[in-house]
Design a protein around this motif. Structure first.
Motif, PDB file in Angstrom:
ATOM      1  N   ILE A   1      20.567  -0.737 -34.712  1.00  0.00           N
ATOM      2  CA  ILE A   1      19.294  -0.188 -34.232  1.00  0.00           C
ATOM      3  C   ILE A   1      18.485   0.363 -35.405  1.00  0.00           C
ATOM      4  CG2 ILE A   1      18.286   1.741 -32.932  1.00  0.00           C
ATOM      5  CD1 ILE A   1      19.058  -0.665 -31.236  1.00  0.00           C
ATOM      6  N   ARG A   2      19.186   1.013 -36.321  1.00  0.00           N
ATOM      7  CA  ARG A   2      18.487   1.589 -37.462  1.00  0.00           C
ATOM      8  C   ARG A   2      17.757   0.501 -38.256  1.00  0.00           C
ATOM      9  NH1 ARG A   2      18.581   2.648 -42.620  1.00  0.00           N
ATOM     10  NH2 ARG A   2      20.346   1.263 -43.004  1.00  0.00           N
ATOM     11  N   ILE A   3      18.503  -0.549 -38.569  1.00  0.00           N
ATOM     12  CA  ILE A   3      17.921  -1.607 -39.402  1.00  0.00           C
ATOM     13  C   ILE A   3      16.836  -2.370 -38.633  1.00  0.00           C
ATOM     14  CG2 ILE A   3      19.595  -3.426 -38.853  1.00  0.00           C
ATOM     15  CD1 ILE A   3      18.602  -2.779 -42.396  1.00  0.00           C
ATOM     16  N   THR A   4      17.059  -2.508 -37.304  1.00  0.00           N
ATOM     17  CA  THR A   4      16.058  -3.191 -36.486  1.00  0.00           C
ATOM     18  C   THR A   4      14.774  -2.392 -36.434  1.00  0.00           C
ATOM     19  OG1 THR A   4      17.833  -4.101 -35.121  1.00  0.00           O
ATOM     20  CG2 THR A   4      15.600  -4.169 -34.208  1.00  0.00           C
ATOM     21  N   ALA A   5      14.920  -1.091 -36.168  1.00  0.00           N
ATOM     22  CA  ALA A   5      13.741  -0.228 -36.093  1.00  0.00           C
ATOM     23  C   ALA A   5      12.988  -0.238 -37.420  1.00  0.00           C
ATOM     24  CB  ALA A   5      14.143   1.191 -35.719  1.00  0.00           C
ATOM     25  N   LEU A   6      13.735  -0.236 -38.494  1.00  0.00           N
ATOM     26  CA  LEU A   6      13.125  -0.223 -39.823  1.00  0.00           C
ATOM     27  C   LEU A   6      12.320  -1.502 -40.079  1.00  0.00           C
ATOM     28  CD1 LEU A   6      13.161   1.640 -42.375  1.00  0.00           C
ATOM     29  CD2 LEU A   6      14.801  -0.002 -43.319  1.00  0.00           C
ATOM     30  N   SER A   7      12.952  -2.663 -39.815  1.00  0.00           N
ATOM     31  CA  SER A   7      12.235  -3.924 -40.049  1.00  0.00           C
ATOM     32  C   SER A   7      11.013  -4.002 -39.151  1.00  0.00           C
ATOM     33  CB  SER A   7      13.122  -5.148 -39.767  1.00  0.00           C
ATOM     34  OG  SER A   7      14.459  -4.850 -39.885  1.00  0.00           O
ATOM     35  N   TYR A   8      11.191  -3.534 -37.904  1.00  0.00           N
ATOM     36  CA  TYR A   8      10.085  -3.587 -36.952  1.00  0.00           C
ATOM     37  C   TYR A   8       8.927  -2.729 -37.434  1.00  0.00           C
ATOM     38  CZ  TYR A   8       7.544  -3.004 -32.561  1.00  0.00           C
ATOM     39  OH  TYR A   8       6.580  -2.974 -31.611  1.00  0.00           O
ATOM     40  N   ALA A   9       9.242  -1.499 -37.822  1.00  0.00           N
ATOM     41  CA  ALA A   9       8.186  -0.578 -38.252  1.00  0.00           C
ATOM     42  C   ALA A   9       7.472  -1.107 -39.492  1.00  0.00           C
ATOM     43  CB  ALA A   9       8.765   0.805 -38.522  1.00  0.00           C
ATOM     44  N   CYS A  10       8.249  -1.635 -40.444  1.00  0.00           N
ATOM     45  CA  CYS A  10       7.639  -2.174 -41.660  1.00  0.00           C
ATOM     46  C   CYS A  10       6.721  -3.359 -41.340  1.00  0.00           C
ATOM     47  CB  CYS A  10       8.713  -2.631 -42.646  1.00  0.00           C
ATOM     48  SG  CYS A  10       9.530  -1.265 -43.457  1.00  0.00           S
ATOM     49  N   GLY A  11       7.242  -4.297 -40.550  1.00  0.00           N
ATOM     50  CA  GLY A  11       6.471  -5.484 -40.212  1.00  0.00           C
ATOM     51  C   GLY A  11       5.190  -5.131 -39.488  1.00  0.00           C
TER      52      GLY A  11
ATOM     53  N   GLN B   1      15.959 -11.698 -36.269  1.00  0.00           N
ATOM     54  CA  GLN B   1      17.344 -11.275 -36.506  1.00  0.00           C
ATOM     55  C   GLN B   1      18.350 -12.256 -35.922  1.00  0.00           C
ATOM     56  OE1 GLN B   1      17.850  -7.236 -35.265  1.00  0.00           O
ATOM     57  NE2 GLN B   1      16.878  -6.468 -37.117  1.00  0.00           N
ATOM     58  N   LEU B   2      17.988 -12.870 -34.778  1.00  0.00           N
ATOM     59  CA  LEU B   2      18.893 -13.862 -34.190  1.00  0.00           C
ATOM     60  C   LEU B   2      19.067 -15.032 -35.137  1.00  0.00           C
ATOM     61  CD1 LEU B   2      18.006 -14.089 -30.404  1.00  0.00           C
ATOM     62  CD2 LEU B   2      20.133 -13.316 -31.465  1.00  0.00           C
ATOM     63  N   LEU B   3      17.949 -15.468 -35.718  1.00  0.00           N
ATOM     64  CA  LEU B   3      18.026 -16.638 -36.583  1.00  0.00           C
ATOM     65  C   LEU B   3      18.695 -16.302 -37.909  1.00  0.00           C
ATOM     66  CD1 LEU B   3      14.631 -18.402 -35.811  1.00  0.00           C
ATOM     67  CD2 LEU B   3      16.924 -18.952 -34.997  1.00  0.00           C
ATOM     68  N   VAL B   4      18.390 -15.131 -38.444  1.00  0.00           N
ATOM     69  CA  VAL B   4      19.059 -14.728 -39.677  1.00  0.00           C
ATOM     70  C   VAL B   4      20.525 -14.425 -39.377  1.00  0.00           C
ATOM     71  CG1 VAL B   4      19.144 -12.989 -41.486  1.00  0.00           C
ATOM     72  CG2 VAL B   4      16.948 -13.896 -40.750  1.00  0.00           C
ATOM     73  N   SER B   5      20.739 -13.748 -38.237  1.00  0.00           N
ATOM     74  CA  SER B   5      22.034 -13.549 -37.577  1.00  0.00           C
ATOM     75  C   SER B   5      23.099 -12.819 -38.391  1.00  0.00           C
ATOM     76  CB  SER B   5      22.610 -14.872 -37.039  1.00  0.00           C
ATOM     77  OG  SER B   5      23.314 -15.541 -38.043  1.00  0.00           O
ATOM     78  N   ILE B   6      22.724 -12.257 -39.523  1.00  0.00           N
ATOM     79  CA  ILE B   6      23.742 -11.431 -40.184  1.00  0.00           C
ATOM     80  C   ILE B   6      23.285  -9.988 -40.313  1.00  0.00           C
ATOM     81  CG2 ILE B   6      24.858 -13.288 -41.472  1.00  0.00           C
ATOM     82  CD1 ILE B   6      23.151 -12.341 -43.892  1.00  0.00           C
ATOM     83  N   ILE B   7      22.123  -9.662 -39.748  1.00  0.00           N
ATOM     84  CA  ILE B   7      21.698  -8.261 -39.810  1.00  0.00           C
ATOM     85  C   ILE B   7      21.232  -7.776 -38.451  1.00  0.00           C
ATOM     86  CG2 ILE B   7      21.058  -7.983 -42.237  1.00  0.00           C
ATOM     87  CD1 ILE B   7      18.232  -8.807 -41.402  1.00  0.00           C
ATOM     88  N   GLY B   8      21.298  -6.480 -38.244  1.00  0.00           N
ATOM     89  CA  GLY B   8      20.737  -5.825 -37.079  1.00  0.00           C
ATOM     90  C   GLY B   8      21.331  -6.321 -35.779  1.00  0.00           C
ATOM     91  N   VAL B   9      20.511  -6.323 -34.725  1.00  0.00           N
ATOM     92  CA  VAL B   9      21.009  -6.746 -33.423  1.00  0.00           C
ATOM     93  C   VAL B   9      21.419  -8.209 -33.447  1.00  0.00           C
ATOM     94  CG1 VAL B   9      19.863  -5.039 -31.990  1.00  0.00           C
ATOM     95  CG2 VAL B   9      18.640  -7.109 -32.642  1.00  0.00           C
TER      96      VAL B   9
END
Ligand SMILES: Nc1ncnc2c1ncn2[C@@H]1O[C@H](COP(=O)(O)OP(=O)(O)OP(=O)(O)O)[C@@H](O)[C@H]1O
Ligand SMILES: [Mg+2]
Lengths: 250, 268
Positions: free
Chosen positions: A56-66, A193-201
């Motif tokens: 969640i942390r990494i997801t929220a971070l990428s989301y906020a940055c993007g 994240q699904l496609l990268v599939s090694i980070i976040g959710v």
């Protein structure tokens, strides 16, 4: 909704589907569908797990940055297109193309360009969110009544002051664009994240899938849905406080 | 016409007094071939209310915006107090047909806008704004937003904003066309009272012959495109009669009739 003359609250419809899900799950026919109760139990498991907090942390971070990037680029670009017809002519077709293009197909390209990590996810969120922000901002600027700008001019407003008026006059549309951008951005972060599939959710999803933890898998989906809905609700509420003057413009 | 009226007419049309605004050889061509105005020469006397009257599309708005400095003329020049102008200036204030209020700002902020742009401090400009808000009859509405006001009240805000900057000339483009008939009449009376109190020069665009005759010292009749000055009329309405009496006054009715004759040939 009414049923046999009784008023049925909206949540009841949801309840019906939950029951259907539970029954199908009980039959044990499909590995894909564990009973709903099992999903609920897994929910606690997922939420308390260490990897979930990290995801969640990494997801929220990428989301906020993007998203921040999309707003920082989208609003000025929209203003430019709304104010300068020549820029609009050049950019409009591209913005519209990107708005309706299947952006998921571009994610592999981002992976090549930005590597298998958070940058790619950020770019994906950006690409999902930015175009609608551009177009709504542009529409907001173009809808400003000419007499409002003439008024500013005739009362001696400076360039900076006139810029402020453009921004305030277009604000309802800009915020509407940002709200839509936020919803599209959620799509972007999950798909990225699904496609990268090694980070976040994305990593969590593949972890659950590979270990056949289908209850956990569904629990995670429910969580993401709930978060996306809460987010859009919050922005919608914020927007209402400013929207009141959008309809009053002549 | 009685002798008394003729004398008054002569006093009202002295060629060599001091016009506050001079329109010299103004033409306006939109694009390459739409001639909106052709060679307009006019002078507006200080302290008078002049109406621009004419069929739709004859260039009234164009002329007013050129005087305001919002539009550049294709030929000719505008002099304000003898000086050529190149853009908007503090001696001219505009009242817009669609009010042009800032929807995010309350009445106080809207009225004080011009003063703020001139760099007047907050306390001073709010004092002035409050004075003119009460002058146009909106006391108590200072904190209201435009969407909370009726059309007539919004136009009062636009009027107060123009008065607050203390310009010598008020340029009004069909200011009452977006309000209902009752409000409009009230407005016309207020306008005439304001002219007495504020001693300003008004340039007033209208579609309505009755309105022009009622409120004006002078009426400039424009011909259809290309807009030219086709007639200048100085109505000789007795000053000391009430509004209801006036609408039955012979001079008033005759003037309306004669202007209608002047315009009719264009309409048919
Ligand atoms: N920006 C523009 N580009 C091209 N033509 C224009 C433009 N603005 C006005 N015109 C034309 O110039 C003419 C005069 O317009 P203007 O708005 O000054 O007329 P008006 O007398 O104010 O009309 P109305 O009584 O309808 O308000 C009209 O024929 C109009 O079509
Ligand atoms: Mg007009």
């Amino acid at each position: 909704m009414t049923l046999l003359g009784y008023r049925v609250p909206m949540m009841a419809a949801l309840l019906v589907w939950v029951v259907v899900w539970e029954i199908i799950g009980r039959f044990d026919l499909l590995l894909l569908f564990p009973p709903f109760t099992e999903v609920l139990m897994a929910l606690g498991d997922v939420v308390t797990s260490r990897s979930f907090a990290e995801a969640i942390r990494i997801t929220a971070l990428s989301y906020a940055c993007g998203l921040a990037l999309a707003i920082a680029v989208g609003v000025p670009l929209g203003l430019l297109m709304g104010l300068v017809p020549a820029a609009d002519k050049m950019l409009n077709i591209w913005v519209n193309t990107f708005l309706s293009a299947p952006l998921s197909a571009l994610v592999p390209v981002f992976m090549i360009l930005f590597g298998l990590g958070t940058p790619t996810v950020i770019v994906t969120v950006f690409m999902f969110a930015v175009w609608i922000i551009v177009l709504d901002t542009r529409a907001g600027v173009q809808n400003i009544s000419p007499s409002l700008m003439e008024m500013a001019h005739s009362f001696g407003a400076s360039h900076a002051e006139r810029g402020k008026i453009v921004l305030l006059a277009a604000l309802p549309e800009i915020l509407a664009g940002i709200r839509l951008g936020m919803i599209r951005g959620v799509k972007g972060v999950v798909i990225g994240q699904l496609l990268v599939s090694i980070i976040g959710v994305g990593a969590l999803f593949s972890l659950y899938q590979q270990n056949f933890l289908m209850a956990h898998f569904w629990a995670l989906i429910l969580l993401l849905f709930a978060m996306a809905l809460t987010l859009s609700g919050l922005v919608g509420r914020l927007e209402k406080r400013i929207e009141y003057y959008a309809g009053v413009r002549s | 016409m009685s002798i008394a009226m003729q004398i008054e007419t002569e006093n009202a049309v002295p060629a060599a007094s001091n016009p506050i605004i001079e329109v010299k050889g103004i033409s306006k061509i939109y694009g390459s071939d739409i001639v909106a105005l052709e060679n307009i020469d006019l002078a507006f006397e200080e302290g008078q209310l002049t109406s621009l009257l004419g069929p739709s599309g004859c260039g009234k708005t164009t002329l007013l915006k050129i005087v305001a400095g919002l539009l550049k003329p294709s030929h000719g020049e505008i002099l304000v107090k003898g000086k050529k102008v190149h853009g908007p200036g503090p001696e001219r204030a505009f009242v817009f047909q669609d009010f042009a209020l800032m929807p995010w700002a309350n009445v106080m902020q809207n009225v004080a806008f011009g003063l703020k742009m001139q760099g007047v401090g907050k306390a001073a400009r709010e004092d002035t704004a409050r004075h003119y808000i009460s002058e146009v009859g909106l006391s108590g509405f200072e904190q209201k937003f435009p969407h909370q006001l009726s059309g007539g009240m919004r136009q009062r805000v636009g009027l107060a904003r123009a008065l607050a900057v203390n310009a010598d000339v008020l340029l009004m483009d069909e200011p009452f066309s977006a309000v209902d008939e009752q409000t409009r009449r009230k407005f016309q009376e207020d306008l005439m009272r304001l002219r007495e109190v504020e001693k300003k020069t008004f340039l007033f665009v209208t579609h309505s012959i009755e309105e022009a005759v009622y409120v004006s010292d002078r009426i400039v009749l424009l011909s259809p495109r290309p807009g030219r000055v086709s007639q200048i009329i100085d109505p000789d309405i007795p000053q000391d009669i009430g509004p209801d009496e006036l609408r039955r006054n012979d001079v008033y009715l005759d003037t309306v009739e004669s202007i209608w004759h002047g315009i009719k040939k264009y309409v048919e």
